[in-house]
Design an enzyme around this catalytic site. Structure first.
Site, PDB file in Angstrom:
ATOM      1  N   HIS A 412       0.842  -1.191   0.000  1.00 30.35           N
ATOM      2  CA  HIS A 412       0.000   0.000   0.000  1.00 30.35           C
ATOM      3  C   HIS A 412       0.885   1.251   0.000  1.00 30.35           C
ATOM      4  O   HIS A 412       1.977   1.265   0.573  1.00 30.35           O
ATOM      5  CB  HIS A 412      -0.903   0.018   1.240  1.00 30.35           C
ATOM      6  CG  HIS A 412      -2.019  -0.987   1.168  1.00 30.35           C
ATOM      7  ND1 HIS A 412      -2.921  -1.011   0.145  1.00 30.35           N
ATOM      8  CD2 HIS A 412      -2.371  -1.994   2.009  1.00 30.35           C
ATOM      9  CE1 HIS A 412      -3.786  -1.996   0.356  1.00 30.35           C
ATOM     10  NE2 HIS A 412      -3.469  -2.615   1.474  1.00 30.35           N
ATOM     11  N   CYS A 461      -0.199   2.186  -5.134  1.00 28.54           N
ATOM     12  CA  CYS A 461      -1.105   3.235  -5.599  1.00 28.54           C
ATOM     13  C   CYS A 461      -0.537   4.615  -5.282  1.00 28.54           C
ATOM     14  O   CYS A 461       0.308   4.774  -4.403  1.00 28.54           O
ATOM     15  CB  CYS A 461      -2.478   3.079  -4.957  1.00 28.54           C
ATOM     16  SG  CYS A 461      -3.412   1.693  -5.609  1.00 28.54           S
TER      17      CYS A 461
END
Length: 822
Positions: A412, A461
């Site tokens: 993440h 991301c």
């Protein structure tokens, strides 16, 4: 039927790929075929081969059926036998397809380039096998040859004249189905003596090599394709050599080896000859790396806040072969690294956020690829905030002037105000920059080391984090013109995972793996990865690689390591890196009942180790016995349901295979230990021996306590805070603290024992007095031998994942899902 006597290897790639899709199912597929062909012993599949087939689901284009067919082709399985097995399986679709026209037109003799003198006779021959009624049509460039031999297998040019010079090709058809032959060039000279003046190519008398075999970089499981063209009259014959040893059954101008492995790496040459003369081609060097991932259903997983290629000249259907171009060779390289170091972090098991599946496969593949290019690699899974900070600090200690540094992160992440942040597994639900690591801060610290190249590959991301309004001010960056950022996706966009069953791979790595070993400038390589991603329909408009760089020199990840002298800094880096990759030595335990048990150790990652137990000796009166491990420290992560398993897969290891262990035929029990970076003391566990005598029903138990020191990265004590770094650019570690004289060979960690103040728990028995499987971190070995601090050797991936060409038709937008956890 005569045409069915051909070998499976004679089938075209299109036919094999289509057939493999028919076999990639669980009810009537490749497993049933493997059982059927096992009726003949030479086609029996070993456990390793079956396991490797099943693990092709890790690859986006990995096909279990295609891999099985490649093995059958290597063993000269006939099409007749394959059809027999398919009929026994009642696989009517595959049988019907293989008995149709499209599958059976095979060119058995390719036309050969020739050189002739004006007035001589030239015969170009093309022959094919297939159903009755095959039609032949010759072309000169794109013009049909309409004379009487233009529609026969043999095109006769007599008497040959200058007007006949050019390129010829033959089309073999049956109804609407057709295939093209290879190109053949006819060169016309006015006299035989003029042949020596022709160029380019190698000339030997009346024989001219017009196309030399080219060096290739391939992945394990790929099809290797080398070509050598020559013009001669009489037509030339060909004989291929691998490392100066003849390659059997390869007597044509094209060398095709399906499903290559590391044994196929090396130097290839082709001997070209006819009745009058012979010539040797140039040497083509073939390097073999791990395979890549390209085919499966696609599942989008938000990694942000809240949650080989072998280039072979094949003919594309519908495109005239003349439209294909030859890629020029890469320019000569002028740059080198003083060393190459990589830190790979994959975070999957988040405490408060969506868990990811891809990082384990991504980090494993990248580890092996980078080691092929002589990088010192530290690969770590599932790190918390403190462990990530400590790992980065250790990574920086490995850097120095001229060293290539690479940081890869899969997990993440988010991006705010131009700064990228990597999220640890213990980040709270509403995390901010305080809970994460800023990549730009790491870059400033890397620049202090005067590195030769700084590469960041961020597979995460880049959406904005609404909970974080703080504008982080990294240190002032220097103008070094050696920085490369490869982002898996664009600003404010998400990253994807390819998911099938229980394994996944990131989209970014699935494309990067095909290019990362190319001998090109880093930015050129990443540009090609971006182009590959852009051609894939499923990623278009959803994920696109973004490249940011100020790299001014043609530096490549494949640049060689070159040192002006044997420096203490290089020895110190070898020492520090080896400390983090030292495995315990293999142990033999003698129990009172007379049973001898072996304990062996293998590294899957720098912080994940597999222990295997084997029964080496037992008295005859003992009919059954097994050695199991238990009572591990609480700091490490051992899944009790998956411990002491008979196979590596059952033990949870996807990246190691049994055949790479010493004596793989000996039955073993495997236990996988994760989170070694959290180990605060020596690794201690209990070995329990359960056995039964022939005249007793009761199971008897003996146990021994075993201590193996601090294996792998646990010696670095990443769980402990590091001392604050100095603000001075010269704050890198002092080499004076190492007792390493110039041009000396470091042979013991003891000389640096006072340097690492936070290694106080290090077990002196784990001193790496030999190079163990630290270099080959994914290839298990017993750790009893070699030297420690030589330059790192190339590592071959322990698991090959063969793949075929990407086809967008395999992907559906309906397979994509978003995951958000706030």
């Amino acid at each position: 039927m005569e045409e069915c006597k051909m070998s499976i290897g004679a089938l075209s790639e299109d036919v094999l790929n289509r057939l493999s899709k028919m076999l990639d199912n669980s009810t009537c597929g490749w497993r049933q075929l493997a059982n059927a062909v096992s009726e003949q012993p030479k086609f029996h599949c070993s456990e390793r081969e079956v396991t490797s087939c099943s693990l092709q689901v890790m690859s986006a284009t990995g096909s279990p059926g295609r891999t099985l067919l490649a093995w059958l082709a290597d063993r000269d399985c006939s099409l007749d036998f394959l059809l027999l097995c398919l009929r026994k399986m009642n696989h009517q679709e595959a049988v019907h397809y293989l008995t149709t026209t499209a599958a059976l037109i095979q060119i058995t003799m390719q036309p050969q380039s020739q050189q002739a003198t004006v007035g001589e006779k030239v015969i170009l021959t093309c022959r094919a096998s297939g159903p009755p009624g095959l039609c032949y049509q010759w072309f000169r460039l794109n013009e049909e040859i309409l004379d009487e031999t233009g529609s026969t297998p043999e095109l006769v040019l007599c008497p040959v004249a200058p007007v006949h010079e050019g390129h010829y090709i033959c089309r073999v058809s049956c109804g609407v189905n057709f295939v093209f032959s290879d190109w053949a060039r006819v060169r016309v000279v006015h006299s035989a003596g003029n042949s020596s003046s022709l160029s380019p190519g190698s000339v030997s008398g009346g024989l001219l090599i017009t196309h030399q075999p080219q060096s290739k970089a391939a992945s394990e499981g790929d099809t290797l394709f080398l070509e050598c063209y020559a013009e001669a009259n009489p037509p030339a014959q060909y004989e291929w050599y691998h490392n100066m040893v003849p390659v059997k059954q390869h007597k044509t101008r094209s060398l095709k080896i399906p499903c290559v492995t590391t044994e196929h790496r090396g130097q290839y040459r082709c001997k070209v000859f006819n009745l009058y003369c012979e010539a040797w081609s140039d040497t083509a060097t073939v390097t073999i790396g791990p395979s890549s991932i390209t085919d499966a259903s696609w599942e989008e997983v938000d990694r942000g806040f809240g949650s080989q290629t072998v280039h072979r000249p094949t003919f594309t259907p519908g495109i005239h072969p003349l439209q294909q171009l030859v890629k020029p060779p890469p320019p000569a390289k002028n740059f080198y690294a003083t060393d190459k170091v990589a830190l790979l972090i994959g975070n999957m098991n988040y405490v408060y956020h969506t868990q990811l599946s891809a990082p384990i496969a991504d980090v494993h593949e990248m580890t092996n690829l980078l080691r092929q290019m002589d990088f010192k690699v530290v690969s770590l899974l599932d790190l918390n905030w403190q462990e990530m900070h400590s790992a980065v600090t250790e990574f920086l200690l490995l850097l120095d002037k001229g060293v290539y540094g690479l940081l890869y992160f899969a997990g993440h992440g988010y991006e705010n105000y131009g700064n990228s942040f990597m999220v640890p597994i213990d980040a709270p639900a509403s995390y901010t920059s305080e809970h994460c690591l800023c990549v730009q801060n790491i870059l400033t610290r890397m620049q202090e080391k005067e590195t030769g190249l700084n590469v960041f590959l961020l597979d995460m991301c880049r959406k904005r984090n609404p909970n974080d309004d703080v504008i982080v001010q990294p240190g002032l960056l220097k103008v070094t013109a050696n920085i490369v950022f490869g982002y898996a996706t664009c600003v404010d966009a998400e990253a994807y995972e390819v998911k099938k069953e229980d394994v996944s791979n990131g989209i970014f790595i699935s494309f990067l793996k095909r290019r990362v070993c190319e001998d090109e400038k880093v930015t050129v390589m990443l540009d090609r990865v971006a182009e590959d991603m852009g051609r894939c329909e499923i990623t278009r408009g959803r994920q696109a690689l973004e490249l940011r760089s100020n790299l001014s020199e043609r530096r490549s990840l494949t640049d060689r390591i070159q040192m002006s002298d044997c420096s203490a800094s290089h020895s110190a880096r070898n020492l520090q890196w080896a400390v983090a990759h030292d495995l315990p030595k293999s142990l033999c335990l003698q129990f009172d009942c007379g049973v001898k048990v072996q304990l062996g150790f293998a590294a899957e990652f720098s912080n994940i180790m597999v222990i295997y137990t084997r029964i080496l000796e037992k008295p005859e009166e003992i009919v059954s016995c097994s050695a199991q491990l238990t009572d591990f420290p609480e700091e490490v992560d051992v899944d009790l349901k998956k411990s002491n398993q008979e196979t590596l897969l059952e033990a949870g290891s996807l990246c190691l295979i049994k055949e790479n262990f010493p004596s793989p035929e000996v039955p073993s029990l495997y236990t996988r230990i994760r989170g070694l970076q959290r180990l605060r003391r020596e690794l201690t566990f209990t070995t329990c021996l359960h056995y039964t005598y022939s005249n007793m029903d009761d199971v008897i138990q003996e146990s021994q306590l075993v201590t193996v020191g601090k294996p792998l990265v646990s010696k670095l004590n990443l769980h402990e805070p590091r001392p604050p770094r100095a603000c001075s650019p010269s704050a890198s570690f002092s080499l004076d603290s190492f007792d390493v004289p110039e041009c000396s060979s470091v042979t013991s960690v003891g000389s640096a024992s006072n340097t690492w103040s936070y290694y106080a728990q290090t077990d002196p028995r784990s001193t790496p007095d030999c190079r163990t499987s630290s270099i080959n971190a994914n290839v298990p070995e017993e750790t009893d031998c070699p030297e420690v601090f030589d330059a790192p050797q190339s590592l071959v991936a322990s698991k090959s994942l063969p793949h075929s060409q990407v086809t967008d038709s395999n992907y559906k937008f309906s397979d994509m899902y978003n995951f958000y956890s706030h």
